[in-house]
Motif scaffolding. Structure first.
Motif, PDB file in Angstrom:
ATOM      1  N   ASP A 178     -14.300 -39.178  39.327  1.00 50.82           N
ATOM      2  CA  ASP A 178     -14.982 -40.462  39.419  1.00 50.82           C
ATOM      3  C   ASP A 178     -15.018 -40.865  40.889  1.00 50.82           C
ATOM      4  O   ASP A 178     -14.007 -41.332  41.433  1.00 50.82           O
ATOM      5  CB  ASP A 178     -14.240 -41.516  38.590  1.00 50.82           C
ATOM      6  N   ASN A 241     -25.672 -40.354  37.287  1.00 49.22           N
ATOM      7  CA  ASN A 241     -25.951 -40.999  36.008  1.00 49.22           C
ATOM      8  C   ASN A 241     -25.549 -42.472  36.019  1.00 49.22           C
ATOM      9  O   ASN A 241     -26.226 -43.328  35.436  1.00 49.22           O
ATOM     10  CB  ASN A 241     -25.229 -40.267  34.877  1.00 49.22           C
ATOM     11  N   HIS A 242     -24.444 -42.757  36.690  1.00 55.44           N
ATOM     12  CA  HIS A 242     -23.984 -44.141  36.782  1.00 55.44           C
ATOM     13  C   HIS A 242     -24.986 -44.995  37.556  1.00 55.44           C
ATOM     14  O   HIS A 242     -25.344 -46.105  37.123  1.00 55.44           O
ATOM     15  CB  HIS A 242     -22.616 -44.190  37.470  1.00 55.44           C
ATOM     16  N   LEU A 243     -25.468 -44.493  38.688  1.00 59.26           N
ATOM     17  CA  LEU A 243     -26.414 -45.248  39.515  1.00 59.26           C
ATOM     18  C   LEU A 243     -27.757 -45.423  38.806  1.00 59.26           C
ATOM     19  O   LEU A 243     -28.410 -46.471  38.949  1.00 59.26           O
ATOM     20  CB  LEU A 243     -26.599 -44.547  40.862  1.00 59.26           C
ATOM     21  N   ALA A 245     -28.109 -45.576  35.557  1.00 56.26           N
ATOM     22  CA  ALA A 245     -27.859 -46.535  34.471  1.00 56.26           C
ATOM     23  C   ALA A 245     -27.816 -47.972  34.977  1.00 56.26           C
ATOM     24  O   ALA A 245     -28.198 -48.909  34.251  1.00 56.26           O
ATOM     25  CB  ALA A 245     -26.551 -46.195  33.767  1.00 56.26           C
ATOM     26  N   THR A 246     -27.380 -48.161  36.222  1.00 55.80           N
ATOM     27  CA  THR A 246     -27.306 -49.518  36.781  1.00 55.80           C
ATOM     28  C   THR A 246     -28.591 -49.918  37.494  1.00 55.80           C
ATOM     29  O   THR A 246     -28.674 -51.010  38.058  1.00 55.80           O
ATOM     30  CB  THR A 246     -26.127 -49.645  37.760  1.00 55.80           C
ATOM     31  N   GLY A 247     -29.589 -49.027  37.512  1.00 51.86           N
ATOM     32  CA  GLY A 247     -30.869 -49.343  38.118  1.00 51.86           C
ATOM     33  C   GLY A 247     -30.927 -49.160  39.618  1.00 51.86           C
ATOM     34  O   GLY A 247     -31.903 -49.557  40.274  1.00 51.86           O
ATOM     35  N   GLU A 248     -29.884 -48.539  40.197  1.00 51.61           N
ATOM     36  CA  GLU A 248     -29.841 -48.344  41.648  1.00 51.61           C
ATOM     37  C   GLU A 248     -30.476 -47.022  42.092  1.00 51.61           C
ATOM     38  O   GLU A 248     -30.637 -46.777  43.281  1.00 51.61           O
ATOM     39  CB  GLU A 248     -28.379 -48.372  42.126  1.00 51.61           C
ATOM     40  N   TRP A 249     -30.837 -46.169  41.134  1.00 52.31           N
ATOM     41  CA  TRP A 249     -31.271 -44.809  41.473  1.00 52.31           C
ATOM     42  C   TRP A 249     -32.216 -44.314  40.398  1.00 52.31           C
ATOM     43  O   TRP A 249     -32.364 -44.959  39.351  1.00 52.31           O
ATOM     44  CB  TRP A 249     -30.044 -43.891  41.601  1.00 52.31           C
ATOM     45  N   ASP A 250     -32.880 -43.192  40.637  1.00 50.93           N
ATOM     46  CA  ASP A 250     -33.739 -42.618  39.601  1.00 50.93           C
ATOM     47  C   ASP A 250     -33.845 -41.116  39.794  1.00 50.93           C
ATOM     48  O   ASP A 250     -33.484 -40.581  40.848  1.00 50.93           O
ATOM     49  CB  ASP A 250     -35.130 -43.265  39.613  1.00 50.93           C
TER      50      ASP A 250
END
Length: 322
Positions: A178, A241-243, A245-250
Motif C-alpha cells: 500500500d 485503482n485507488h486513484l 476510484a477516487t476520480g483523480e486518475w483514469d
C-alpha cells in the motif's frame, strides 16, 4: 549477455519510492540492493544507473561494484554493499553524528527480513536505542531470503516489527504493498526522529515478485501461482485503482504514462549501450584500478602499476587504452 546479473524490486516498489518521498531530499539513506527506486525518486539520472549495470566507460564507479550497487553522494545515497546488513550500524552512526552536530537531517536504512539475523542489525538496534539516534530502520519483509522462506528467519514465531520491543524501539508493521500506508508510516517515523523522540523500526510486509536475482530460478522453491495469488496485490496496480476510484486518475492517462516510461527506458538504454556493455571492451582504462584509494599512491603500488602496464603493452602493443 549485456551484464552479469541484476537485482529486481518488482512488487516492492512502494517500500522504497513511497518511503523516500516521506523523507527530506538531503536525509541520508543507507539502502540494500532493492532500493533503486530511491535514486529514481530523488532524480538520479537513469543513464548513470544503466552505465553502472554495464560497467562501461560511463560508469562513475569505474566497474568496481557489482551491478546495481549504486552510490551517489550528491543524492545522499550511501554506497550499497553486497555484504548483508552492514548498512544498518552505519546508518545509526551517521544519525548519531548528525544529532551531535545539531543537524536536522536524519538517516534511514533498509534491510531484508532475512538479514535481521545478522549481528550488524542487532548492534544497530542497541546503539540506536542507547544513543536515541534519529534513524529509521526499515525491514523489508518480502517473504523470501534468497531461497529460504521468511519463517526460517523467525517469522513463524513473531513479526519482525516485534523485534523492536526488546530494544525499546518504536515498532510499526505496515502493508508494504500500500503506497499510501508506506508513505504515512515513514513520514511518522521521520517526524518523530526529527523531533528527537527516538528511532523507529518499520516492518514493510510485502512480496518479492521475481527471483532473488536474474541468476536465480524461483520455480525451484515456490509455486508458479504464488505471485498471482499474493493477497495484498501489486502496489502499482493498487495505487492506480485507488486513484481511479477516487476520480483523480483514469485508464487513458495511465496508458499514456506507461508508454512514455517504457519509451524513456528504451531511449536511455540505447544511450548507455553506446558507452559499452559487459565484455565489450569499452570500459575505464586499466590504470584506474590503482586510483581513488590513496591520496598518494604508495611505492609498492606504483611498482605494481608500472609492471602491469608494461606487461599489457607487451601483450597488446598499441591496441588498448591503458
Amino acid at each position: 549477455g549485456k551484464t552479469s546479473f541484476y537485482m529486481k524490486c518488482t512488487g516492492e516498489e512502494a517500500t522504497s519510492v513511497s518511503a523516500s518521498m516521506a523523507l527530506a531530499a538531503d536525509d541520508m539513506v543507507f539502502p540494500s540492493y532493492r532500493q533503486q527506486g530511491i535514486l529514481i525518486q530523488r532524480g538520479y539520472p537513469m543513464i548513470e544507473m544503466i552505465n553502472q549495470i554495464y560497467s562501461n566507460k560511463g560508469d562513475k564507479l569505474k566497474g568496481r561494484q557489482l551491478p546495481i550497487m549504486y552510490s551517489s553522494r550528491e543524492h545522499s545515497f550511501f554506497t550499497i554493499s553486497g555484504n548483508l546488513a552492514t548498512q544498518t550500524p552505519q546508518a545509526v552512526g551517521w544519525a548519531m553524528a548528525s544529532a551531535i552536530k545539531g543537524d536536522s537531517r536524519i538517516a534511514a536504512t533498509w534491510v531484508g527480513e532475512g538479514s535481521t539475523a545478522e549481528g550488524d542489525f542487532h548492534s544497530a538496534c542497541t546503539f540506536a536505542t542507547v544513543y536515541n539516534a534519529p534513524v529509521i530502520l526499515n525491514v523489508v519483509n518480502n517473504q523470501w531470503a534468497i531461497s529460504s522462506f521468511s519463517g526460517f528467519a523467525g517469522a513463524e514465531r513473531t513479526t519482525f516489527a516485534a523485534r523492536a520491543l526488546g530494544y525499546g524501539l518504536a515498532g510499526l508493521r505496515v502493508d508494504g504493498n500500500d503506497p499510501l500506508a508506506c508513505y504515512a508510516a515513514e513520514q511518522w517515523a521521520a517526524n518523530r526522529a526529527r523531533a528527537n523522540a527516538g528511532p523507529t523500526l518499520i516492518e514493510f510486509f510485502t512480496y518479492r515478485a521475481e527471483g532473488h536475482s536474474t541468476s536465480d530460478d524461483p520455480s525451484g522453491y515456490r509455486s508458479a501461482q504464488e505471485r498471482s495469488e499474493w493477497p495484498l496485490g501489486d502496489p502499482v496496480m493498487r495505487l492506480k485503482n485507488h486513484l481511479i476510484a477516487t476520480g483523480e486518475w483514469d485508464e487513458e492517462r495511465q496508458e499514456k504514462m506507461d508508454l512514455e516510461a517504457a519509451e524513456h527506458v528504451k531511449k536511455v538504454t540505447k544511450e548507455a549501450e553506446a558507452n559499452g556493455i559487459l565484455g565489450h571492451g569499452l570500459h575505464h582504462p586499466f590504470r584506474t584500478m590503482f586510483e581513488d584509494v590513496f591520496e598518494e599512491l604508495p611505492w609498492h603500488l606504483k611498482e605494481q602499476s608500472a609492471q602491469a602496464i608494461r606487461e599489457r603493452e607487451t601483450k597488446f602493443p598499441g591496441g588498448l587504452d591503458l
